[in-house]
Scaffold this active site. Structure first.
Site, PDB file in Angstrom:
ATOM      1  N   ASP A 176       1.797  -6.607   0.194  1.00 51.90           N
ATOM      2  CA  ASP A 176       1.183  -5.870  -0.260  1.00 51.90           C
ATOM      3  C   ASP A 176      -0.034  -6.212  -0.976  1.00 51.90           C
ATOM      4  O   ASP A 176      -1.298  -6.242  -0.676  1.00 51.90           O
ATOM      5  CB  ASP A 176       1.787  -4.737  -1.078  1.00 51.90           C
ATOM      6  CG  ASP A 176       0.775  -3.974  -2.209  1.00 51.90           C
ATOM      7  OD1 ASP A 176       0.344  -2.782  -1.915  1.00 51.90           O
ATOM      8  OD2 ASP A 176       0.694  -4.429  -3.266  1.00 51.90           O
ATOM      9  N   GLY A 217      -5.835  -0.892  -7.774  1.00 51.52           N
ATOM     10  CA  GLY A 217      -6.066   0.461  -8.452  1.00 51.52           C
ATOM     11  C   GLY A 217      -7.190   0.632  -8.960  1.00 51.52           C
ATOM     12  O   GLY A 217      -8.295   0.866  -8.342  1.00 51.52           O
ATOM     13  N   THR A 254       1.108  11.079  -4.524  1.00 52.07           N
ATOM     14  CA  THR A 254       0.618  10.649  -5.716  1.00 52.07           C
ATOM     15  C   THR A 254      -0.907  10.553  -6.049  1.00 52.07           C
ATOM     16  O   THR A 254      -1.582  11.204  -6.663  1.00 52.07           O
ATOM     17  CB  THR A 254       1.527   9.227  -6.309  1.00 52.07           C
ATOM     18  OG1 THR A 254       2.844   9.483  -6.194  1.00 52.07           O
ATOM     19  CG2 THR A 254       0.964   9.083  -7.726  1.00 52.07           C
ATOM     20  N   LYS A 283      -4.500  -7.071  -0.085  1.00 48.94           N
ATOM     21  CA  LYS A 283      -5.519  -6.898  -0.942  1.00 48.94           C
ATOM     22  C   LYS A 283      -6.311  -8.104  -1.060  1.00 48.94           C
ATOM     23  O   LYS A 283      -7.445  -8.260  -0.811  1.00 48.94           O
ATOM     24  CB  LYS A 283      -5.053  -6.772  -2.495  1.00 48.94           C
ATOM     25  CG  LYS A 283      -4.274  -5.237  -2.321  1.00 48.94           C
ATOM     26  CD  LYS A 283      -3.522  -5.134  -3.769  1.00 48.94           C
ATOM     27  CE  LYS A 283      -2.721  -3.650  -3.529  1.00 48.94           C
ATOM     28  NZ  LYS A 283      -1.519  -3.660  -4.647  1.00 48.94           N
ATOM     29  N   GLY A 307      -0.778   3.905  -9.734  1.00 42.04           N
ATOM     30  CA  GLY A 307      -0.416   5.219 -10.389  1.00 42.04           C
ATOM     31  C   GLY A 307      -1.404   6.323  -9.933  1.00 42.04           C
ATOM     32  O   GLY A 307      -2.566   6.035  -9.770  1.00 42.04           O
ATOM     33  N   GLU A 333       7.902  -0.063  -3.041  1.00 45.17           N
ATOM     34  CA  GLU A 333       7.633   0.576  -1.873  1.00 45.17           C
ATOM     35  C   GLU A 333       8.836   0.851  -1.088  1.00 45.17           C
ATOM     36  O   GLU A 333       9.918   0.198  -1.306  1.00 45.17           O
ATOM     37  CB  GLU A 333       6.785  -0.346  -0.944  1.00 45.17           C
ATOM     38  CG  GLU A 333       5.323  -0.727  -1.547  1.00 45.17           C
ATOM     39  CD  GLU A 333       4.217  -0.037  -1.332  1.00 45.17           C
ATOM     40  OE1 GLU A 333       4.507   0.749  -0.430  1.00 45.17           O
ATOM     41  OE2 GLU A 333       3.038  -0.274  -1.721  1.00 45.17           O
ATOM     42  N   GLU A 345     -12.364   1.452  -2.339  1.00 47.23           N
ATOM     43  CA  GLU A 345     -12.100   0.889  -3.640  1.00 47.23           C
ATOM     44  C   GLU A 345     -10.657   0.916  -4.161  1.00 47.23           C
ATOM     45  O   GLU A 345     -10.369  -0.015  -4.793  1.00 47.23           O
ATOM     46  CB  GLU A 345     -13.061   1.540  -4.531  1.00 47.23           C
ATOM     47  CG  GLU A 345     -13.123   0.962  -6.078  1.00 47.23           C
ATOM     48  CD  GLU A 345     -13.553  -0.458  -6.338  1.00 47.23           C
ATOM     49  OE1 GLU A 345     -12.734  -1.325  -6.359  1.00 47.23           O
ATOM     50  OE2 GLU A 345     -14.794  -0.754  -6.013  1.00 47.23           O
TER      51      GLU A 345
END
Lengths: 428, 428
Positions: free
Chosen positions: A203, A136, A14, A207, A304, A192, A131
């Site tokens: 996850d 996202g 994606t 971050k 996304g 996931e 980044e």
């Protein structure tokens, strides 16, 4: 004559496809902004022949991402495969060793191996940026590293896993339970391959560990993140929290305390009227607090194709423009290994217990709490069609070790059914 | 050995003092992050002897900011005086001519003279930055210029004047009228020396013009910003908008349309449940929309010593780190002079009219609207203790020229008392 920046892109899922699309569609805009032609020299992916809705035939091809990473005709390696080890790590290391800049969206790789990769990149005088690994499309790495560079950061907090926030807000909106929504997320492709990465908070914990390293000038230390998933949150918890003016969020918090660096990714109650409390669906939100700036709130799509590719392009454009920063904002050799805080800082807690319908049950629980120095702010006992009595307690500010001691002592009272749920109330 | 970056700071008001405090308090942190010692060589202000709560005795002094700007012992000129012309402009020009980098918080200077200053800076190969000029501590210039560099920007919107948002939200919260809150803001020191800069939308319009130039690669064109202040907004407007699920905000919007660049800073209705609708008090919020990233929302303090100084430090640290970008994100010579849109893009509108209590009055108004192609979505007529009847109309999507034609035709009906109020409903 315009210089050219030549990319090798590993991974055409994606995000990779999103990056290729932007580079093809916005070629002139990217040149106007960076002064460079940004071109793709070669790509790598699992299958060469798969139709991905984007034409990659004109690019070179490598089956092996490591071979891609060291090609002479690329200046920058763009790692969009994912996975904390294996090919992503090998190819990133190879690219650095070959003197290539690296842009990645890989939070697991950076959270687990960021320090050694940063050291390697700085030794080789190349740039390693990520980044897209956090929240996202929200430019939060940039905001924290550069936008708030004049601040001593006091706290970083946020909702950084859209799937968890979708489940929690949909539970409230639809009245469905956790399991039904977990299954819906699976059908919608929101999970996931290992769903525990999402609902277990791993996850989002990756971050948070990255943001903490930048914020506090410390070595990234994912192992020190206190993790708790959302699997134990019930519709009742959400409704009762709502009755008291709170929402339940899988909330990450990092702060430096006198007892060390505190990193948590756990379900928390936040005020319903706060920006975090108002966050619905799969959107992400990061709250940055600094001694001068006060509180900054950033909100946007956390996943996304378009949003994540936008963040990858931010790093690519930075490097094309000559913006070169150390991976964690200051030289990796200067980063300190922060002692992890032994416990979360004191806070009020929400407790959900189920009591057996016995005389004096509530008094026994209250005694255990009192014996451990925990004072009760509010308590509600709910109607009970069966023999078990749901009880909800909100404590005053409580030290976490006291709470843990009380929770450990409750079974001996003989009046508590099942496992109590304790959720922190975070004032953010 | 660490390099030193030597600053000359002109202006020791709220922001200047905030910058001095950060540089004194966080010296080691700034060096860790930038690799440079950041030192103040000299300062300039109106009065040398005023007690500002910060020790500046060890810095050199200049009565004349132009003399400060060209001193041999400064590398960077930090302009915090304000004013679009006069000393701020003269000193900025002198600094650029002398080969100094410039950091400023001056939105008026940049909005009116940004193009010529950017050309001069680029010709002299120095950097001119102004993060603090827009939305205080929110790193929005950086987010737009760098964080979203891979996006074709589709719209920029925001609440960028905290005083106006304070007045509008306090009107609703306290039931006081505009005039009472305007006076309160004066007493609290929330108003510029010329209050029309705030309540007339000029200050926020300056900020919007800067964001538009970066977003669309166009020359900054403040004169093309359609400005309307908040002075005509009544408590009734706020309450009636609320009845329909909207809040009234002084909202800036910039978008590129087929008819040219649209820039507006006007009171608008926004959905009460949107992030902008939920924004209370003096906080600022900027919404950035791009073709890949979707919508990003940034929220934070738009003014005040700490937040504004934080933004100034962001620019100083960027330059210390070697981050050098053209003033508007791409070379000033490449920026196009965008034709201003002849009218705002079509939207639904909120209309507030006062009708004389005459038979057929409402029919006459409806006829005028219909004759101009305006269709009515909702209409409410309110109780009228006196002879005049307040009427509220929400239109379907309407071209602004049609609306203007209708508004011009209303007086001839003889049934409308006073001036109708028309507020755009923005879907953001």
């Amino acid at each position: 004559m315009t210089d050219t920046l030549r990319l090798g892109i590993a991974g055409l899922g994606t995000v990779g496809v999103g990056v290729v699309k932007i580079i093809q569609r916005q070629a002139d805009l990217l040149t106007a902004r960076t002064g460079k032609r940004i071109e793709i020299s070669a790509v790598s992916a699992r299958s060469r022949d798969k139709d991905r809705g984007v034409n990659t035939a004109k690019y070179g091809w490598e089956d092996d991402p490591v071979a891609l990473a060291v090609r002479d005709d690329i200046d920058m390696f763009v790692e969009l495969m994912g996975g904390s080890d294996g090919p992503a790590k090998a190819a990133t290391e190879a690219a650095i060793a070959a003197g290539k800049d690296v842009v990645t969206a890989n939070k697991a790789l950076l959270a687990l191996h960021g320090q050694e990769l940063a050291v390697a990149a700085e030794a080789r005088n190349v740039t390693l940026r990520y980044e897209a690994a956090v929240a996202g499309g929200i430019p939060v790495i940039k905001a924290l590293t550069e936008g708030l560079a004049g601040n001593e950061i006091t706290r970083v907090a946020g909702v950084m896993n859209g799937t968890c926030n979708y489940i929690l807000t949909q539970m409230e909106a639809t009245g469905q339970g956790y399991n039904a929504l977990f299954e819906e997320c699976g059908r919608l492709g929101y999970l996931e391959a290992d769903p525990n990465l999402d609902v277990g908070g791993i996850d989002a914990g990756h971050k948070l560990a990255l943001l903490a390293a930048i914020a506090f000038g410390t070595r990234v230390d994912f192992d020190a993140v206190a993790l708790q998933g959302i699997q134990s949150i019930t519709l009742q918890d959400i409704r009762r929290a709502g009755d008291m003016g709170y929402k339940i969020k899988l909330l990450g918090v990092a702060q430096m305390t006198g007892r060390g660096l505190e990193q948590r990714m756990t379900p928390c109650l936040v005020p319903a009227s706060s920006p975090l409390g108002q966050l619905e669906g799969g959107t992400n939100m990061v709250v940055l607090e600094g001694d001068s700036v006060g509180q900054i709130v950033l909100r946007g799509a956390g996943a996304g194709e378009g949003p994540t590719a936008s963040a990858v392009l931010s790093d690519i454009c930075d490097i094309a423009r000559g913006i070169r920063l150390p991976t964690f904002g200051q030289p990796a050799a200067h980063l300190k290994a922060a002692p992890p805080a032994s416990a979360a800082s004191p806070a009020p807690y929400y407790l959900r217990l189920t009591l057996k319908d016995k005389p004096g049950a509530l008094a026994k629980v209250a005694t255990v709490l009192g014996d451990n120095g925990i004072s009760i702010d509010r308590m509600r006992q709910y109607d009970h069609p069966d023999q078990d009595v749901p009880v909800l307690i909100v404590t005053h500010v409580t030290a976490r070790p006291s709470l843990d001691a009380a929770l450990a002592a409750l079974p001996a009272t003989g009046v508590v059914e099942g496992e109590p749920v304790a959720l922190r109330i975070e004032d953010v």
